[in-house]
Design a protein around this motif. Sequence first.
Motif, mmCIF file in Angstrom:
data_model
loop_
_atom_site.group_PDB
_atom_site.id
_atom_site.type_symbol
_atom_site.label_atom_id
_atom_site.label_comp_id
_atom_site.label_asym_id
_atom_site.label_seq_id
_atom_site.Cartn_x
_atom_site.Cartn_y
_atom_site.Cartn_z
ATOM 1 N N THR A 138 0.830 -1.210 0.000
ATOM 2 C CA THR A 138 0.000 0.000 0.000
ATOM 3 C C THR A 138 0.864 1.259 0.000
ATOM 4 O OG1 THR A 138 -0.147 -0.166 2.421
ATOM 5 C CG2 THR A 138 -1.948 -1.114 1.124
ATOM 6 N N TYR A 160 2.080 3.752 -3.120
ATOM 7 C CA TYR A 160 1.788 5.183 -3.194
ATOM 8 C C TYR A 160 3.071 5.990 -3.413
ATOM 9 C CZ TYR A 160 -2.536 3.529 -0.996
ATOM 10 O OH TYR A 160 -3.691 2.854 -0.710
ATOM 11 N N ARG A 161 4.141 5.587 -2.759
ATOM 12 C CA ARG A 161 5.415 6.285 -2.954
ATOM 13 C C ARG A 161 5.943 6.087 -4.366
ATOM 14 N NH1 ARG A 161 8.140 4.241 2.766
ATOM 15 N NH2 ARG A 161 6.787 5.478 4.148
ATOM 16 N N TYR A 211 4.032 5.700 -6.981
ATOM 17 C CA TYR A 211 3.195 6.538 -7.837
ATOM 18 C C TYR A 211 3.642 8.002 -7.823
ATOM 19 C CZ TYR A 211 -0.365 2.937 -8.739
ATOM 20 O OH TYR A 211 -1.028 1.820 -9.183
ATOM 21 N N HIS A 247 -3.197 6.360 -11.890
ATOM 22 C CA HIS A 247 -3.018 6.366 -10.445
ATOM 23 C C HIS A 247 -4.329 6.555 -9.700
ATOM 24 C CE1 HIS A 247 1.424 7.757 -11.180
ATOM 25 N NE2 HIS A 247 1.173 6.524 -11.618
ATOM 26 N N TYR A 264 -5.510 5.218 -3.055
ATOM 27 C CA TYR A 264 -4.485 6.227 -3.354
ATOM 28 C C TYR A 264 -5.102 7.620 -3.456
ATOM 29 C CZ TYR A 264 -0.815 8.725 -5.877
ATOM 30 O OH TYR A 264 0.132 9.650 -6.259
ATOM 31 N N SER A 302 -4.931 9.344 -0.147
ATOM 32 C CA SER A 302 -3.642 9.354 0.537
ATOM 33 C C SER A 302 -2.981 10.721 0.448
ATOM 34 C CB SER A 302 -2.721 8.289 -0.068
ATOM 35 O OG SER A 302 -2.426 8.608 -1.419
ATOM 36 N N GLU A 307 0.123 11.093 -0.395
ATOM 37 C CA GLU A 307 0.957 11.090 -1.600
ATOM 38 C C GLU A 307 0.177 11.554 -2.817
ATOM 39 O OE1 GLU A 307 2.838 8.583 1.409
ATOM 40 O OE2 GLU A 307 0.816 8.680 0.598
ATOM 41 N N SER A 308 -1.096 11.198 -2.889
ATOM 42 C CA SER A 308 -1.929 11.660 -4.000
ATOM 43 C C SER A 308 -2.102 13.175 -3.954
ATOM 44 C CB SER A 308 -3.300 10.969 -3.942
ATOM 45 O OG SER A 308 -4.171 11.490 -4.912
#
Length: 468
Positions: free
Chosen positions: A288, A292-293, A295, A319, A325, A328, A330-331
């Motif tokens: 998970t 995300y990292r 992406y 993505h 994601y 998140s 990161e998104s």
Amino acid sequence: MNYKSNISSNKNDLFLTSASKKSGKANPQTSTRSSIPVPNPTTSYNYSSSTSTAFTSSSSSSSSSSSIAPKCHLTPTQQQKKLTEASEWRSKAASSMKSSFFSSPDNLSAYSYYKKAAECYKSLADSEKELLMRESAGSCSEKSGQHSSSAHEYKLAAQCATNQDEYERANKFYLKAAEAWSVVGDMARCAENVISGAEELDRGGLHSQASPAFTQGVRIFVPDEFNKMSRFGDGESSSSGQGIVNSSFAAEHVFKAVKYFVLTKNYPMALYCNSAASALHEDDADSTISLYRAYVTTSILQLSIGDVVAAEQTFVQEHLQSSAYLKSNESELADDMIRAVKLFDDEALEKAQKYRAMQSLDPCVRALAMTLKVAGGVAGGKKKQTAAAITTTTTTTKTTKTTPPPPTTTATATATATPEIKNIITDVGQDIDVGIDDDELGAAMDELAEFELEVGDDSDSDDSVDLS
């Protein structure tokens, strides 16, 4: 009172000498510990000299190379014993490899003897002789069909070469280990050894050989038909017919290639390898945060090569298909970075670079993200200067439009003084009407007169309402 006086007297007898009893102070140099006999350093093994030598050599070797050479901590008697033992194992291995009319070489026994000799040389910190024994053991094991044992011995031989700073030689043994694992069918370990060999080439500064080696290892993990960014590869397509080779630490090994290409500023190849890491994370249902990292790293790499359109398309079409994601941090980081670069917003980009999600990225990727500019890529943009130029041009155009012409006394002077300013093409690429000619003015007046006649001819109409 007698009990307390006895305690004080015992303390004085134990810790005070005859000379210090008069002054009432203890002499720490004449304690009972000084009466314990200390062994003579000349008659026993001097650990202090070996310890100081070890620290000195380790500090000097760490400054010259990344590997620390092993040190021998055996006494001379033990060293001589180990040398004799290693010589015996080598002679037994050589006799096992001999063939006669009634017997064939016993490769399996020779493998065992060479391995024991290598362990003896390892305790003596003789990396060169240990390497030769490991190589012989690996060769004998390979001939006997024990490819797993052969791969293990070749890997240990590569580590011996690394201890001697022979990085190209270490890569050669890593490739032998990879070939042995491929014969067994363990392609994950095969790819790991290929990438380990590429790391050795990188340590030796052999970047022309390290780049294709990293790419080869990544391609074994994820063939090009499963890599969404295969167009950024080196042009060599893989037609092995196998699927994605996933293992416990496959993505971590692939990310070593990503870091290498980021540090060498080869961002297209870094994007290719990071896409392979993303494919491995997508193949793992339990991945998970790492996914995300990967992406957001893809978005940063696409922005670093100046392709903000592709970054936005990949972010939206691929993505964001993951609902997890989408929620998140990161998104949010990727979205704000792409939006800031697209809209030439310096302040929004600087704000995004301070997000907490940046701290979870790899240091080399985080450093790359901090160099992004609004003009795209990692080069500095000129957003503020361009905006100022557009503002100045628009202001000048508006001033020209609203400023009335200078007053004149005659129509002829007005016609000659007023230039033709219809349809001026500005610097921003728009046509602006700032005046009309005499023909258009006459036509407009005629239409106005006709309209007034139609409105005025309304005498026959009766607008009254009968309320009776």
